[in-house]
Scaffold this motif. Structure first.
Motif, PDB file in Angstrom:
ATOM      1  N   ALA A  72     -48.088  51.144  95.164  1.00 36.81           N
ATOM      2  CA  ALA A  72     -47.907  49.833  95.775  1.00 36.81           C
ATOM      3  C   ALA A  72     -46.902  49.030  94.949  1.00 36.81           C
ATOM      4  N   HIS A  73     -45.977  48.389  95.624  1.00 29.42           N
ATOM      5  CA  HIS A  73     -44.983  47.524  94.970  1.00 29.42           C
ATOM      6  C   HIS A  73     -45.250  46.099  95.445  1.00 29.42           C
ATOM      7  N   GLU A  74     -45.879  45.334  94.602  1.00 27.61           N
ATOM      8  CA  GLU A  74     -46.270  43.976  94.967  1.00 27.61           C
ATOM      9  C   GLU A  74     -45.809  42.990  93.905  1.00 27.61           C
ATOM     10  N   GLU A  75     -46.019  41.706  94.206  1.00 33.28           N
ATOM     11  CA  GLU A  75     -45.592  40.661  93.270  1.00 33.28           C
ATOM     12  C   GLU A  75     -46.794  39.861  92.796  1.00 33.28           C
ATOM     13  N   LEU A  76     -46.740  39.481  91.557  1.00 32.25           N
ATOM     14  CA  LEU A  76     -47.785  38.685  90.928  1.00 32.25           C
ATOM     15  C   LEU A  76     -47.152  37.398  90.414  1.00 32.25           C
ATOM     16  N   GLU A  77     -47.744  36.277  90.764  1.00 32.04           N
ATOM     17  CA  GLU A  77     -47.177  34.996  90.347  1.00 32.04           C
ATOM     18  C   GLU A  77     -47.880  34.475  89.095  1.00 32.04           C
ATOM     19  N   TYR A  78     -47.088  34.023  88.136  1.00 28.80           N
ATOM     20  CA  TYR A  78     -47.657  33.467  86.901  1.00 28.80           C
ATOM     21  C   TYR A  78     -46.765  32.350  86.400  1.00 28.80           C
ATOM     22  N   ARG A  82     -42.335  35.091  89.245  1.00 23.92           N
ATOM     23  CA  ARG A  82     -42.830  36.185  90.062  1.00 23.92           C
ATOM     24  C   ARG A  82     -42.620  37.496  89.309  1.00 23.92           C
ATOM     25  N   LEU A  83     -43.753  38.163  89.036  1.00 22.28           N
ATOM     26  CA  LEU A  83     -43.720  39.407  88.276  1.00 22.28           C
ATOM     27  C   LEU A  83     -43.887  40.591  89.216  1.00 22.28           C
ATOM     28  N   SER A  84     -43.200  41.662  88.924  1.00 25.73           N
ATOM     29  CA  SER A  84     -43.296  42.884  89.726  1.00 25.73           C
ATOM     30  C   SER A  84     -44.495  43.716  89.257  1.00 25.73           C
ATOM     31  N   PHE A  85     -45.396  44.006  90.200  1.00 27.87           N
ATOM     32  CA  PHE A  85     -46.613  44.768  89.892  1.00 27.87           C
ATOM     33  C   PHE A  85     -46.577  46.077  90.681  1.00 27.87           C
ATOM     34  N   ILE A  86     -46.403  47.163  89.950  1.00 24.19           N
ATOM     35  CA  ILE A  86     -46.344  48.495  90.568  1.00 24.19           C
ATOM     36  C   ILE A  86     -47.577  49.274  90.114  1.00 24.19           C
TER      37      ILE A  86
END
Length: 243
Positions: A72-78, A82-86
């Protein structure tokens, strides 16, 4: 002594009294029987008729949770970034069962699952890449909100660790809800076949998937009660009812 005499005078002394004409006996007209629905042995679905979906349920919920092994290639906000979460999800254990049953024309679905998953991946920031890992424990029952516990095994010291846990939790919840939707569709298909209707003629769901998946996150060490729980099909025949 006086004697009384009773004399019966008939108009035709030599003929018997006229008898009423015989009537023709007519059989009562019975209304035409209504066409029964349901199985040949279960007219109008009056009796309990069950469809076991254990094998399909275990396989399908496992496939949805792991997305077939895809990453899964999703984004995480902090903090506005916006951080890339794989990441990918693998199943360690899937136990349980699923079923549908029809009683007096009503369709009910039920399910009991205990699932253990492993999440592994990485988070990319603008300057570096951080490995992330988690263990996920799902306890899913038809008559309770699901318990989804997430424990980070790697990356727990990151400043956005809390956001990671929430993201993984939300992803698992979404995939379980997709499974419950498919299970309800299975139940409606079975009802349609049982009643002899054409495919697609079943009425829409009266409600979205029951709040089977809650948003309560427990500690990963929470003890499962899978072994001691009672199946809905045995005691609570209502389960999740579909009209």
């Amino acid at each position: 002594m006086l004697k009384a005499w009773l004399i019966v005078v008939t108009p035709f002394p030599n003929q018997p009294f006229p008898q009423p004409a015989p009537k023709k006996v007519e059989k009562p007209v019975m209304p035409a029987p209504k066409e029964a629905t349901g199985s040949a042995w279960n007219a109008n679905n009056y009796h309990w008729e069950e469809q076991k979906l254990d094998k399909w349920g275990r396989q399908r919920i496992g496939d949805l949770l792991t997305d077939g092994g895809k990453k899964a290639h999703e984004e995480l906000e902090y903090q506005g970034a916006r951080l890339s979460f794989i990441y990918s999800v693998s199943k360690d254990e899937v136990e349980g069962d699923a079923w549908t049953h029809i009683r007096k024309g009503k369709t009910v679905v039920g399910y009991n699952f205990e699932i253990k998953l492993t999440v592994s991946g990485k988070v990319k920031t603008s300057s570096r890449e951080e490995p992330v890992g988690a263990n996920v424990h799902v306890d899913l029952m038809v008559d309770n909100d699901a318990e989804v516990a997430v424990e980070l095994t790697e990356g727990g010291g990151l400043p956005f660790a809390g956001g990671l846990k929430k993201h993984v939790h939300g992803s698992v919840v979404a995939r379980i809800n997709a499974f419950l939707t498919e299970l309800q569709e299975k139940a409606l298909e079975q009802k349609s076949k049982t009643e002899g209707k054409k495919e697609g003629s079943a009425s829409p769901l009266s409600a979205p998937p029951a709040a089977a998946v809650g948003h309560t996150e427990q500690s990963a060490g929470a003890k499962s009660h899978f072994g001691g729980r009672v199946q809905v099909g045995g005691h609570n025949i209502e389960g999740l009812r579909i009209s």
